[in-house]
Design an enzyme around this catalytic site. Sequence first.
Site, PDB file in Angstrom:
ATOM      1  N   LYS A 242       0.832  -1.204   0.000  1.00  0.00           N
ATOM      2  CA  LYS A 242       0.000   0.000   0.000  1.00  0.00           C
ATOM      3  C   LYS A 242       0.869   1.257   0.000  1.00  0.00           C
ATOM      4  CE  LYS A 242      -2.107  -1.469   3.752  1.00  0.00           C
ATOM      5  NZ  LYS A 242      -1.701  -2.884   3.831  1.00  0.00           N
ATOM      6  N   GLU A 460       3.149 -37.083  13.605  1.00  0.00           N
ATOM      7  CA  GLU A 460       3.225 -36.536  12.246  1.00  0.00           C
ATOM      8  C   GLU A 460       2.726 -37.549  11.214  1.00  0.00           C
ATOM      9  OE1 GLU A 460       3.513 -33.571  12.197  1.00  0.00           O
ATOM     10  OE2 GLU A 460       4.526 -33.196  14.098  1.00  0.00           O
TER      11      GLU A 460
HETATM   12  C1  NHX Z   1       6.564 -27.733  24.097  1.00  0.00           C
HETATM   13  N1  NHX Z   1       6.556 -27.984  21.723  1.00  0.00           N
HETATM   14  O1  NHX Z   1       5.959 -26.677  23.980  1.00  0.00           O
HETATM   15  C2  NHX Z   1       7.246 -28.330  22.924  1.00  0.00           C
HETATM   16  C3  NHX Z   1       8.652 -27.856  22.838  1.00  0.00           C
HETATM   17  C4  NHX Z   1       3.112 -32.976  19.046  1.00  0.00           C
HETATM   18  C5  NHX Z   1       5.296 -33.710  18.373  1.00  0.00           C
HETATM   19  N2  NHX Z   1       6.645 -28.356  25.242  1.00  0.00           N
HETATM   20  O2  NHX Z   1       1.347 -30.461  15.803  1.00  0.00           O
HETATM   21  O3  NHX Z   1       5.724 -29.299  18.031  1.00  0.00           O
HETATM   22  O4  NHX Z   1       4.880 -29.374  22.025  1.00  0.00           O
HETATM   23  O5  NHX Z   1       1.973 -31.688  13.637  1.00  0.00           O
HETATM   24  C6  NHX Z   1       3.168 -22.949  15.589  1.00  0.00           C
HETATM   25  C7  NHX Z   1       3.509 -24.213  15.116  1.00  0.00           C
HETATM   26  C8  NHX Z   1       3.216 -24.609  20.070  1.00  0.00           C
HETATM   27  C9  NHX Z   1       3.010 -22.736  16.938  1.00  0.00           C
HETATM   28  C10 NHX Z   1       3.683 -25.241  16.007  1.00  0.00           C
HETATM   29  C11 NHX Z   1       3.038 -23.560  19.181  1.00  0.00           C
HETATM   30  C12 NHX Z   1       3.714 -26.052  18.279  1.00  0.00           C
HETATM   31  C13 NHX Z   1       3.497 -29.686  16.228  1.00  0.00           C
HETATM   32  C14 NHX Z   1       3.742 -26.899  20.623  1.00  0.00           C
HETATM   33  C15 NHX Z   1       4.367 -31.711  17.333  1.00  0.00           C
HETATM   34  N3  NHX Z   1       2.839 -30.964  14.341  1.00  0.00           N
HETATM   35  N4  NHX Z   1       4.049 -28.903  19.403  1.00  0.00           N
HETATM   36  C16 NHX Z   1       2.467 -30.410  15.452  1.00  0.00           C
HETATM   37  C17 NHX Z   1       4.596 -29.493  18.347  1.00  0.00           C
HETATM   38  C18 NHX Z   1       5.380 -28.517  21.390  1.00  0.00           C
HETATM   39  C19 NHX Z   1       3.544 -25.839  19.625  1.00  0.00           C
HETATM   40  C20 NHX Z   1       3.195 -23.760  17.831  1.00  0.00           C
HETATM   41  C21 NHX Z   1       3.528 -25.021  17.369  1.00  0.00           C
HETATM   42  C22 NHX Z   1       4.468 -32.497  18.590  1.00  0.00           C
HETATM   43  C23 NHX Z   1       3.708 -30.385  17.534  1.00  0.00           C
HETATM   44  C24 NHX Z   1       4.743 -27.901  20.181  1.00  0.00           C
HETATM   45 ZN    ZN Z   2       0.254 -31.934  14.906  1.00  0.00          ZN
END
Ligand code: NHX
Ligand code: ZN
Length: 678
Positions: A242, A460
Site C-alpha cells: 500500500k 506426524e
Molecule cells: C513444548 N513444543 O511446547 C514443545 C517444545 C506434538 C510432536 N513443550 O502439531 O511441536 O509441544 O503436527 C506454531 C507451530 C506450540 C506454533 C507449532 C506452538 C507447536 C506440532 C507446541 C508436534 N505438528 N508442538 C504439530 C509441536 C510442542 C507448539 C506452535 C507449534 C508435537 C507439535 C509444540
Molecule cells: Zn500436529
Amino acid sequence: MENNSNIPNNPNKSNKQKMFRFNFYWMYGLILLMLVALYMSNDTTGTKEIGWTEFQKLAKENVFEQMVVYNKKNVVEATVKNDKLAEVFPNSMPPAGTLAPKVYIKIPSADKFSDFYDQAVAQNQIDTDVRFEESDDAWWSFIISFGPMILLLLVWIYLMRRMSGGVGAGPGNVFNVGKAKAQIFDKDSTTKVTFKDVAGLAGAKQEVEEIVSFLKNPAKYTELGGKIPKGALLVGPPGTGKTLLAKAVAGEANVPFFSLSGSDFVEMFVGVGASRVRDLFRQAKEKAPCIVFIDEIDAVGRARGRNANMNSNDERENTLNQLLTEMDGFASNSGVIILAATNRADILDKALLRAGRFDRQIHVDLPDLNERKQIFGVHLRPIKIDSSVDPELLARQTPGFSGADIANVCNEAALIAARNEKKFVQKEDFMNAVDRIVGGLENRSKVMTENERRNIAIHEAGHATISWKLEYANPLVKVTIVPRGKALGAAWYLPEERQITTREQLLDEMCALLGGRAAEELFLGHISTGASNDLERVTKQAYAMIVYFGMSNKMPNLNYYDSTGQEWGFTKPYSEETARLIDQEVQHLINEQYERAKKILSENADGHNQLANVLLEREVIYSEDVEHIFGKRPWVSRSEEILESQEKSSQEKKPEDTSAGETEDKEDKQDTTVPKSV
Ligand code: NHX
Ligand code: ZN
C-alpha cells in the site's frame, strides 16, 4: 523502503540541527577539559605540605632551590634541591622522573616570612632564590568559585534554547507539538518510485493511475462538471504494497508528497492531534496540487463512540473530527488528494468513508500466482541467481505470501547462499528460505529421547495418513520430525489457492489436523501436550463454521459475525441457550472429526506404522514416500497437478532440500473465507 534515500526538502532544519549539536558537544568538551585540568593540578606525586616550624628548620639546612611566595594567600611553594630530596621526603621519595619536587607551606604572614628569610640568609648562608607572586592561580580560584554557576548557566541556556523557538529550535521543540510531523517528498527528490516498480496489483494500479491523471490534468474532469475526488483509501493486508503504491502515485504525478502515519497525530498532550491535522492541511494547501498520505489511518480513524469511558479515546475523537472537517472543508478543486492506508477498513468510522471524503476504496489484496511471479521478478533483479531458479516455480511454492514476504524470501535466500560460500543463489536456497520464513529456524541440535522422537513420528505420521486418505484435505508435500521454530515436527502442505471453501474441505482439514492427536491415542495409548497448536486451530475452525459460516446442523444458516466492527460489548446478539448450543455444536463437530480420524487410522494402522518408522529413520520424507506406502491418491486435484510437475523438476536435486511448501500455519492466513478475528 525508499524512505531513507529521499531527502526531506527542509534545508534549514538540518543546519539548525548541526549548530545545536555543536553547542552540545562543546559543553561536553568544556566539562572534560575542566576535569583534566583539575586532575593535572591535583597531581600530588612529589608535593607535600609541611608546617611552618619544620619549614624553618629545613630552610636553614639550605635544602631549597627556590621559594615562591604567594603573599595574598600566605603560601610558600618551595622547590627542593635534587640532592636534598631524602631529607625532605624521608619515607616517600618522589619518583625519579618527577620534575622539581615541591613542598607547600602555610606561612603566618609575608612579613614574618621576610624576617625569617633575611635572618636565615644572614646566619646560615643559604642560597635559596625567592620570588614574590601576587597570586598564583587566579584563574583557578575563579573557576572553582564561579565554575558551577557557569555550568548551571550553560545548562539553563541550553534548556531554554531547546524549549523556546530560538536559534536552536530543533525537532524536540516544545512549542512545535502542534505542527504536523509529515515528511515531505518533493518532485525533485532523488529516488523516485514509479508504477514500473510496482509488480502485480493490476486493478489497484489502474485505480490509482486515475488519481495521477486527476492531479496532472484536472481540467479534463472539471470541464465536464465532475469534481475531483478528495481521497482514496488503500485497504489490504500488511505487506501488500500500500505504501509503495502511494509512493508510486507521488512519483508519477510529480507533485509534493506528504507522508505521515496515523499515530503521528497522537501525542500525550491534549488537543495536539487536532492542531496537527489543521497544520497538515494548511501546509498541503500551500503546496497544492499535492498528495497527503496517511499510513495506518485506523490509529485515528477508528469508529467513534466505543469505549467512551476512556480518556485517550476522547483525544482521538477530536483528532478524527478535525480530520473529517478538514476533508470536507477545503474546496475540491484545491488539488489536495488524500491517500490513506489501512488493513482494517471495517473498523473505520463510517463518516470517514462517506462520499466526499474517502469516497473510493482501493483493495490491495494478497498477490495470486501470476502476481507473485511478477513480484519475484522484481525482487530477483538485484540477486545473482543461476539458471535453476524459476520465478514461476517460486510463485507456486509461496501461496499466501505477501509482497513483503517475497522480498524477505529473496533476501533470505541470498543470505543462505552466501553462508554456504556460493557464487550464485540456487533454487535450493530459495526453498530453504521459504521453509525458514514459514516454519522458523531449523534446530537439529535439540536434545530428544528416543521416546519423544517416536511420539513425534507417530503424531506426524497421523497427520500424513489422514490427509492422504481424505479427498479434500490439502496435498502433502513432506513430513518432518526435525524441529523448526516452535514445532518439534510438522506435516507440510501446499494448499490450493481457492476463493471459497466447501464444508467438506473444512471438515477434511479438521480431520487431518486431529490426526496427530488421534494417532498418539491409538498407537501410543497416551496423549501429549504437543497437539495444542493443532487443537487451537481445529477449535477456531469449528467455531467459525458454526458461528460465521452457518454450517451447524442444529442452528443452520446463522451468522453472528459483525462486519461493521462494532463489538457486542456486554450483550451478545443471542441468548444463553444459543451460547450453550454453540459450545455443544463446536464440541460435537470436533468429536465427530476425531472419531473419523481414529477410524481412518485404525483402518490404516499398518501403513501408518510403516510411515512412522520411515520417518524415524530418515527424519524428512516426501510425498513420493507416502505414495509408496499408501499408493496413489485416487482423486487428482488441480493443486496436485501443480505439485507433481514441481516434484519432477525437483527430483534432480539431492532429495533433502528440495520440495517445500506450506505448513499448516499458512492455511488460516491463506484461507480468505475465515474472518481474521476468529
Ligand atoms: C513444548 N513444543 O511446547 C514443545 C517444545 C506434538 C510432536 N513443550 O502439531 O511441536 O509441544 O503436527 C506454531 C507451530 C506450540 C506454533 C507449532 C506452538 C507447536 C506440532 C507446541 C508436534 N505438528 N508442538 C504439530 C509441536 C510442542 C507448539 C506452535 C507449534 C508435537 C507439535 C509444540
Ligand atoms: Zn500436529
